[in-house]
Design a protein around this motif. Sequence first.
Motif, PDB file in Angstrom:
ATOM      1  N   LEU A 180      -5.925   0.908  -3.046  1.00 36.58           N
ATOM      2  CA  LEU A 180      -6.935   1.471  -2.162  1.00 36.58           C
ATOM      3  C   LEU A 180      -6.703   1.149  -0.695  1.00 36.58           C
ATOM      4  O   LEU A 180      -6.093   0.130  -0.346  1.00 36.58           O
ATOM      5  N   ALA A 222      -6.909   6.607  -1.894  1.00 40.97           N
ATOM      6  CA  ALA A 222      -5.925   5.780  -2.592  1.00 40.97           C
ATOM      7  C   ALA A 222      -4.548   5.950  -1.952  1.00 40.97           C
ATOM      8  O   ALA A 222      -4.285   6.918  -1.253  1.00 40.97           O
ATOM      9  N   VAL A 268     -15.504  -0.346  -3.041  1.00 38.73           N
ATOM     10  CA  VAL A 268     -15.406  -0.790  -4.428  1.00 38.73           C
ATOM     11  C   VAL A 268     -16.074  -2.148  -4.608  1.00 38.73           C
ATOM     12  O   VAL A 268     -16.752  -2.401  -5.620  1.00 38.73           O
ATOM     13  N   LYS A 269     -15.916  -3.043  -3.630  1.00 37.63           N
ATOM     14  CA  LYS A 269     -16.570  -4.349  -3.726  1.00 37.63           C
ATOM     15  C   LYS A 269     -18.083  -4.197  -3.780  1.00 37.63           C
ATOM     16  O   LYS A 269     -18.778  -4.949  -4.478  1.00 37.63           O
ATOM     17  N   SER A 274     -11.839   1.833   1.448  1.00 34.20           N
ATOM     18  CA  SER A 274     -12.219   2.033   0.054  1.00 34.20           C
ATOM     19  C   SER A 274     -12.359   0.710  -0.684  1.00 34.20           C
ATOM     20  O   SER A 274     -13.157   0.602  -1.617  1.00 34.20           O
ATOM     21  N   ILE A 275     -11.591  -0.310  -0.279  1.00 36.40           N
ATOM     22  CA  ILE A 275     -11.736  -1.643  -0.900  1.00 36.40           C
ATOM     23  C   ILE A 275     -13.146  -2.167  -0.680  1.00 36.40           C
ATOM     24  O   ILE A 275     -13.782  -2.715  -1.596  1.00 36.40           O
ATOM     25  N   VAL A 306     -12.777   7.713  -3.303  1.00 34.07           N
ATOM     26  CA  VAL A 306     -12.008   6.691  -2.593  1.00 34.07           C
ATOM     27  C   VAL A 306     -10.731   7.321  -2.045  1.00 34.07           C
ATOM     28  O   VAL A 306     -10.272   8.361  -2.530  1.00 34.07           O
ATOM     29  N   GLU A 329      -4.087  -7.038  -8.909  1.00 36.73           N
ATOM     30  CA  GLU A 329      -5.434  -6.740  -8.436  1.00 36.73           C
ATOM     31  C   GLU A 329      -5.504  -5.260  -8.064  1.00 36.73           C
ATOM     32  O   GLU A 329      -4.782  -4.785  -7.178  1.00 36.73           O
ATOM     33  N   ALA A 362      -7.776  -3.077  -6.654  1.00 41.94           N
ATOM     34  CA  ALA A 362      -8.192  -2.576  -5.336  1.00 41.94           C
ATOM     35  C   ALA A 362      -7.089  -2.784  -4.300  1.00 41.94           C
ATOM     36  O   ALA A 362      -6.769  -1.888  -3.520  1.00 41.94           O
ATOM     37  N   ASP A 383     -10.907  -8.107 -11.287  1.00 43.08           N
ATOM     38  CA  ASP A 383     -10.355  -6.838 -10.815  1.00 43.08           C
ATOM     39  C   ASP A 383      -8.852  -6.748 -11.067  1.00 43.08           C
ATOM     40  O   ASP A 383      -8.135  -6.043 -10.365  1.00 43.08           O
TER      41      ASP A 383
END
Length: 765
Positions: free
Chosen positions: A344, A371, A352-353, A348-349, A369, A338, A340, A314
């Motif tokens: 984010l 941001a 995304v994971k 939202s992290i 998401v 990184e 995320a 990532d």
Amino acid sequence: MTEVAMHFNEDSFNRIFPFYFQLSSDLKIVNFGKSLAKICPDLKKETSFSAHFTVSRPQLENVCFATLLENNEQHILLKYEKTDLTLRGQFEIMDDTLLFVGSPWFTSMNEVINRDLTFEDFAHNDPLLDLLHVLNNAENTSKELKELLLTINRQRNQLKADQEELNRLSYVASANKNGVVFTKLDGTIFWCNDAYANLTGFDREQILGKTPLEVGRTSKTDKDEIMKMITAFNTGQSFEVELHHARKDGNAFWSRVKGQPIVNEEGVATQYFAILEDVSLKKRYDESLEIEKEKYRNIIANMNLGLLEVDLDDRVTMANQSFLDMSGFELDDLLGEEAAAKFLSPESIQLVKAKVNLRESGITDSFEVTAINKQKELKSWLVSGAANYDLQGNIIGSIGIHLDITEQKSQEEQLYLLSLIAEKNINAVIICDAQGHIEWANGSFLKMSGYTKEEIIGCRPGRLLQGPDSDLDAVKYLREQIKKGLPFNCEIINYSKNKEKYWVRIQGQALYDKEGTVIKYFAIEEDITSQKDLEAQKENLINDLAKTNKELEDYAQIVSHDLKSPLRSINSLITWIKEENENSFDEQTVKYFSLIEHKVEKMDHLIEGILTYSKIDKDETRNESVDTHAIVTSIIDIIHVPDHIKIKIIDTLPTIKADRFKIQQLFQNLIGNAVNYIDKEDGLVEIAAEELESSFVFSIKDNGIGMAKEIHSKIFETFKTFTNSKHSTGLGLSIVKKVIDFYKGEIWLESEEGKGTTFYVKLKK
């Protein structure tokens, strides 16, 4: 034969035995040499011998004065406990003390240097230094021989390795598919491999003795690249260039040439070798690839969508300009970071994971998401993610297309909020299409008009609501503004479903799309019927009040005329009586007549003051340039100023915008008051003005009787007088205050009893 006596002082003894010390019978150190003090820094007089030294040789069971005396003719080794230093020497009896004379036992010159000892610290007859010099020279000689032997062995091994490397390089150069040449420093080729001959098409005999430029230069060969190669040759540097290279058959090819100097042991270049690689195919491929890259690079860079590439960890590997604009970061801020964690929110992290598994399965999807950009602002992004593959089809990360939907989200929220506001608004709200037909109306409109929603949809508001008493000019205005797509704001009479009239204030305007085309109209109608009724009542009251004021003004004129007429008659009668009986009246009678005249005069002033006061805010006001300096000067000439009083104008007074009569009334009353209430033999009135940003502050200062602080706030009230002066009517300062209030100015004073008064008047420019 006479016995020779020897005598030493401490300095001469130190020169012969610099490392001595002297012990008393109880083994206390009573004295020691200067050099011994340098190598035994904590040695002190009257301290115990055993606290500092131990006897290493001979082995003594009990160290005392007697045992040391018994061994006074033997060689003794002492160990200094603090630093493990060894002293060698012997004890000698001196009167009732023992004297140790000797020197430190050093095995190298380094020990001498490390203890900061010099030649002066040793006795001239001490053989230790000579021995140490011999040992040191032997050590140095041995060390040099070892280093020389190591150098010879290293050079022999290096020579062998160089020979082996040369053999390998010779084989590699001969077998290399790329062309290899060796040149002299002037560029003359003295060796080339078969591959170089095959690439160029020339025989070795045609190559050797020429320079690479003579062999390969064409009309299309880049001059800058040639200069780059020549400069490297002249300065003994390596180089890498790409050249258009000639062939014997007249054709040419693209070559990459890498050159490297061959240097001797001193680092001086003696030869050059160069490798020639045919990169024609790669060049064409690179050019084609670069064209494709540039095409897609322009598409990616200029599209409004943000593109972001990340690896399997990532971490950001690429971002286009649109993404940088969205996030607020520079590319250098992102590469290797990184993604995320950089952009984010925590929620939202986690989202995304959860999407990572989909990427690994090659599944593409879209999600929203929250941001955080570089400015720490919360943004809403719509992300479409997909796996990123290498040329072998392996997943190497993810590609995300990002769309900033913050504004759309905000608009959606605003539209929802506006719809709630419109629905709950106490005023009527209607929305019409581009042709002016009603599409929507809130509950307040339905309640105000009396219609149902089904009855109004598709109707034109004007035809539905306007009637006989609706103002035709307002109707025309509304039609024209709507036709032009302009905002409108007016008041008009509407009719409800049951034909009841009501007044409304209408505000509205057209709504446009991005191309500037009218798509809708909206209007807000406020029921102002009650307000209109109040305005009608107010207008009637104003008319009645104006009529009453006119009647009062006429009455004041009549009263003042009717009152002044008998006063003038009384004054005339008194004058006649006094003239006809000038010698008949006694002093008391004359005094009474004077009092009557004074009262008549005061009554006349009072009537004039009342008339002036009543007309201050009734007269038509002229807004003209008024020269206050000229007005004040004329007032000084008009009013009675006793001889003992001086009136002084400080500098030139300004010109203001006002009514000349009102300003004259203001200053005449203030200056007249100042003159009337001066009780000093030398009276003084000073008039000045100070200019501020938007106003002037006038000051009228006198040295008269002054006023007590408790009456300062009361002096502007009508008919209030706080003096027995015959000139006071109680209206002068009331007239002043009324004029100042008329011009929205300010007046205040500073006064002290017995010292005088200063009035300040602030008027706009």
